[in-house]
Design a protein around this motif. Sequence first.
Motif, short mmCIF file in Angstrom:
data_model
loop_
_atom_site.label_atom_id
_atom_site.label_comp_id
_atom_site.label_asym_id
_atom_site.label_seq_id
_atom_site.Cartn_x
_atom_site.Cartn_y
_atom_site.Cartn_z
N ASN A 180 0.82 -1.21 0.00
CA ASN A 180 0.00 0.00 0.00
C ASN A 180 0.85 1.26 0.00
O ASN A 180 1.94 1.29 0.60
N ARG A 188 -2.36 14.36 -4.65
CA ARG A 188 -2.65 13.39 -5.70
C ARG A 188 -1.71 13.49 -6.88
O ARG A 188 -1.25 12.48 -7.42
N TYR A 216 -3.97 4.97 -8.55
CA TYR A 216 -5.12 5.76 -8.10
C TYR A 216 -6.43 5.00 -8.28
O TYR A 216 -7.28 5.01 -7.40
N SER A 218 -8.23 1.18 -9.45
CA SER A 218 -7.94 -0.24 -9.61
C SER A 218 -8.23 -0.72 -11.02
O SER A 218 -8.20 -1.93 -11.27
N ARG A 247 -2.75 7.85 -4.59
CA ARG A 247 -3.64 7.93 -3.42
C ARG A 247 -3.23 6.88 -2.39
O ARG A 247 -2.53 5.91 -2.72
N HIS A 250 -5.67 0.79 0.25
CA HIS A 250 -6.41 0.01 1.25
C HIS A 250 -6.37 -1.47 0.88
O HIS A 250 -7.32 -2.21 1.13
N ALA A 259 -13.60 -4.51 0.39
CA ALA A 259 -12.96 -3.19 0.34
C ALA A 259 -13.47 -2.41 -0.86
O ALA A 259 -13.47 -2.90 -1.98
N ASP A 260 -13.91 -1.18 -0.63
CA ASP A 260 -14.43 -0.35 -1.71
C ASP A 260 -13.46 0.75 -2.11
O ASP A 260 -13.60 1.34 -3.18
N ASN A 261 -12.51 1.08 -1.25
CA ASN A 261 -11.55 2.13 -1.58
C ASN A 261 -10.50 1.56 -2.53
O ASN A 261 -9.73 0.68 -2.16
N GLN A 262 -10.47 2.07 -3.75
CA GLN A 262 -9.65 1.42 -4.76
C GLN A 262 -8.32 2.10 -4.97
O GLN A 262 -8.10 3.24 -4.55
N PRO A 496 -9.15 -4.30 -3.97
CA PRO A 496 -10.10 -3.30 -3.49
C PRO A 496 -10.59 -2.43 -4.63
O PRO A 496 -9.84 -2.11 -5.55
N GLY A 497 -11.86 -2.06 -4.57
CA GLY A 497 -12.40 -1.19 -5.60
C GLY A 497 -13.80 -1.60 -6.00
O GLY A 497 -14.50 -2.31 -5.28
#
Length: 707
Positions: A180, A188, A216, A218, A247, A250, A259-262, A496-497
Motif C-alpha cells: 500500500n 494526488r 489511483y 484499480s 492515493r 487500502h 474493500a471499496d476504496n480502490q 479493493p475497488g
Amino acid sequence: MTWVVALCLGLLLPLGHSKTVHIYVSPKGSDGNSGLDVSHPVATLDKARQLLDSSGIKGNTVYVELMGGYHNLHSTLHFTHAYTQPVTFRAYKDQEVHVTGGKQIPANLFTHVTDSSVLNVLPPSSRSKVLQLHLPSAGVTDYGTMSKFGFYVSRTSWLEIFINGLPARLAQYPNEKFLNLVSVPGGRRSRVFTYNSKEDARWVNEKEPWAYGFWYFSWADDGVGISNIDINKHQITLANDTNYGLRIGHYNPAHLAYADNQGGYFRVINMLSELDQPGEYYLDRSSGNLYIWPNTQTGTLSSSDVITVSLINDCISLDRGVSNLNFEGFTLEACRKAGITGAAVHDINIQNLEIRNLGAYGVSLSDSNNVTVSRCDIHYTNGGVNLTGGDRKTLTPSGNIVEDNHIWKFGRVGGVGYNAIFFDGAGNIARHNHMHDGQYTGMWLAGNDNIVEYNHIHHMCVNSTDCGGIIAGRDWSGRGNVIRYNYIHNVVKNMPGAENRGIMLDDQFSGVLIEHNVFFQNQYHTNIGGGRDNIIRYNVFYDAVNYPLNVDGRGILYASNNGTLYDRLRAQPYKTKPWSARYPKLATIDSNHPTYPMGNQIYDNVFYNKRGPNIVEYHGTGLNKTEYYDIHDNFNANPAEFWSPREYDFRFRCSIETWANQNSVPQPININAVGPRQPTGPKYIQTALPQYHSTVHPASCTGSIIG
C-alpha cells in the motif's frame, strides 16, 4: 487448324490458373541455394520472402515449407504487397518449428556469481542459485530500454529471457500481490509517496529501480521508473507522473471482497536485491551482465535447455494492401512487440500457431477484412488478438473471424488494455474460444453487429476491478452486438475497488442482445451501466457473489461522459439508411431523453442466488420503472432443479423444465459445446480437448416464478 485447337484448349483453362510451388527453409540451409527442393533449402525466412517475387514463382500458389528447428529472425519479416495467389508459410510435415525474434544462448555461457559486490546485494537464499551471463560474450548488445507500460500503452519490451518456453520475470517485491501507499505528502498529482516496509534497506544500491502499480484507480495500471528511494523515510519518488495520480491504498489480502476504496497499491521491480525466486532475473545494463535463477525443475541449466533472449521488435509485419497470406502450424515467439501486425490487409489466415512470449499482442491487424485467426494457442503475451475491420458507416461486415483458439495468461507484464480479444468495426465474429487467466478484461467489444458466441471465459480481472469477462462501453451507437451461448464464470473481485462482472455494459453502452449464456460464480453476472435497449433473455444466472445483475442510471445523475457519447453518435449516419432501418430506436434517440436508461428488457432467465430471490441490484433511486428496466417472467430456482451444477451441467429439471416448456425457453447449452472444437496450436503441442460428463442425478427439486 492447329491454332484453332490451341485457342480452344486455352479457352478451357480456368482463369487465374497457376501451378503450385514449394520453397524449403531450414536453419541448416544456405541462402545461396535455390530453395526449390527439400535437399537445397534456403536458410532464412526473409530469403524465402524475396523468392516469392522471382521469375517462375511469382503469381503461383506457394507453400513456404519451414523445416524443423529454430528460425531466428534477424529483423522483422516484412511483407509489402498483395499476392495474386495464396502464399502459405507452414511447418513442413508438422515438424517442430520455432520462428523467433531472438537468439538461443548455450547453457555453458552461464556461470555462478563470484563477484562479492554482486553477492552482497543478492538475498542470501539465492546467492548459490543465481547464474550470470555476460551478454556481449554471447553476441548480444541491444538490451532495449525500460519504458512505460500498462493502461493501454502499446508496449515494446526490453530484452527478456525465456527458458524452455517459459518466461522469466524481472525480480520484484513483493513476489506476490502488492504494497500500500501509506501517505502522499505532495497530494494526488505529486510523484512522492511513503510505504510501510523495512525491506527497502536492501534497495539502496539499485541502479535502475522501477515500480508497477494501480496508483489511483484499480482499473488503471502504470509501470514507472523510480528516481529516488529514501530508506529513512520509507519514501519513493517516481521519475514520471502516473496516469491519474497517487492515493493512499487500502489493499488487504484478508478483506479484498469487502474493500471499496480502490487503487493505491504497488510493487517494486527490476531489483537485483529482490532476485529470490526461480524464474526471476535482472539485467545490469552498465556491465551487460544478466543474472537469473533458472525456472527449470533442477533450478540450474544444462545443455538440453533451450534459452532464448528477445532481440527484435515485431516478428511479422504486413503493409497496407497485403493479401492472400497464410501462416500455419509453427511456434512464433520471443519478439519485443507484436507477433503479427499490420493495417488495411485482407484475406489473411493464421491457423494452428502457438504464439507466446511477446511484449505486445499476438495478432494485431487494424482496418482489415476477411482475416481468420483459428486453432491458435496464444499465451504469455500482452494481449491476444486485436482485430478491427468492416465499415461502420455502411454496416458492411468485416468477414473477420477469431475461432477455436486458446488464449490465456495474456497480461504477462501489465494488464489494462491487453485483452484476450479486442474487436472494433462491424461484423466481427468471436466463437468457440477458450479465454482465461487475465489481469484485466477478457474481451473488449466495440462497434456494430459483432457476434460473440460459444466461448468459455473465466478467471479474469485477477489484479483489477471495475472489470469484466466481456466489456463494451461508452457508445450509444454501438448497436447490434450479440453475446450468446457462452460460459462465463469466476470473474470475481480480488482487489479493493468497484465490482467485477461477467459481462459489463459500461458507461451507457446500448443495443446489446445477451442470450443463451450460462453464468456462475461471478461477482455480478451482468450489468447495464445506464445504457438503453439492451435485451437479456434465456440465460442461466447461477450463484453470484453479490447479485445476478446490477443496473444504474448514471446518465441521469451526471454528464461526465456526454461529450464522448454525443461525439460517437454524431460520427455515424444514425438517422439515415441503413442505420435507421437497422436500429430504428437509435434514429429517434435525440427526442427520447438520450441519457436515460430507456428500453432495457430482462425476461425468461433462470436464477439461483444464495443471497435470496432478488434478481437485480439497483444503483440509484427511481430506476425500478418498466420504461427503464422491464423485468418479467424470470424463474427463481434452487440447485436441485439443475442437473449437476458441480459438473457444469445446468440442464433444467422438474419445475424449471416445466416452466421452460410452457414459455418456449430452450435448455441451456452443454459445456462441451463451448470452447475450441479442435485441438489448438501446432501438431507437436496439441492435446485432447477436455470433456465434461455429468454423473449426478438429483432426486427432488422445487421452484417458483418471480418478477
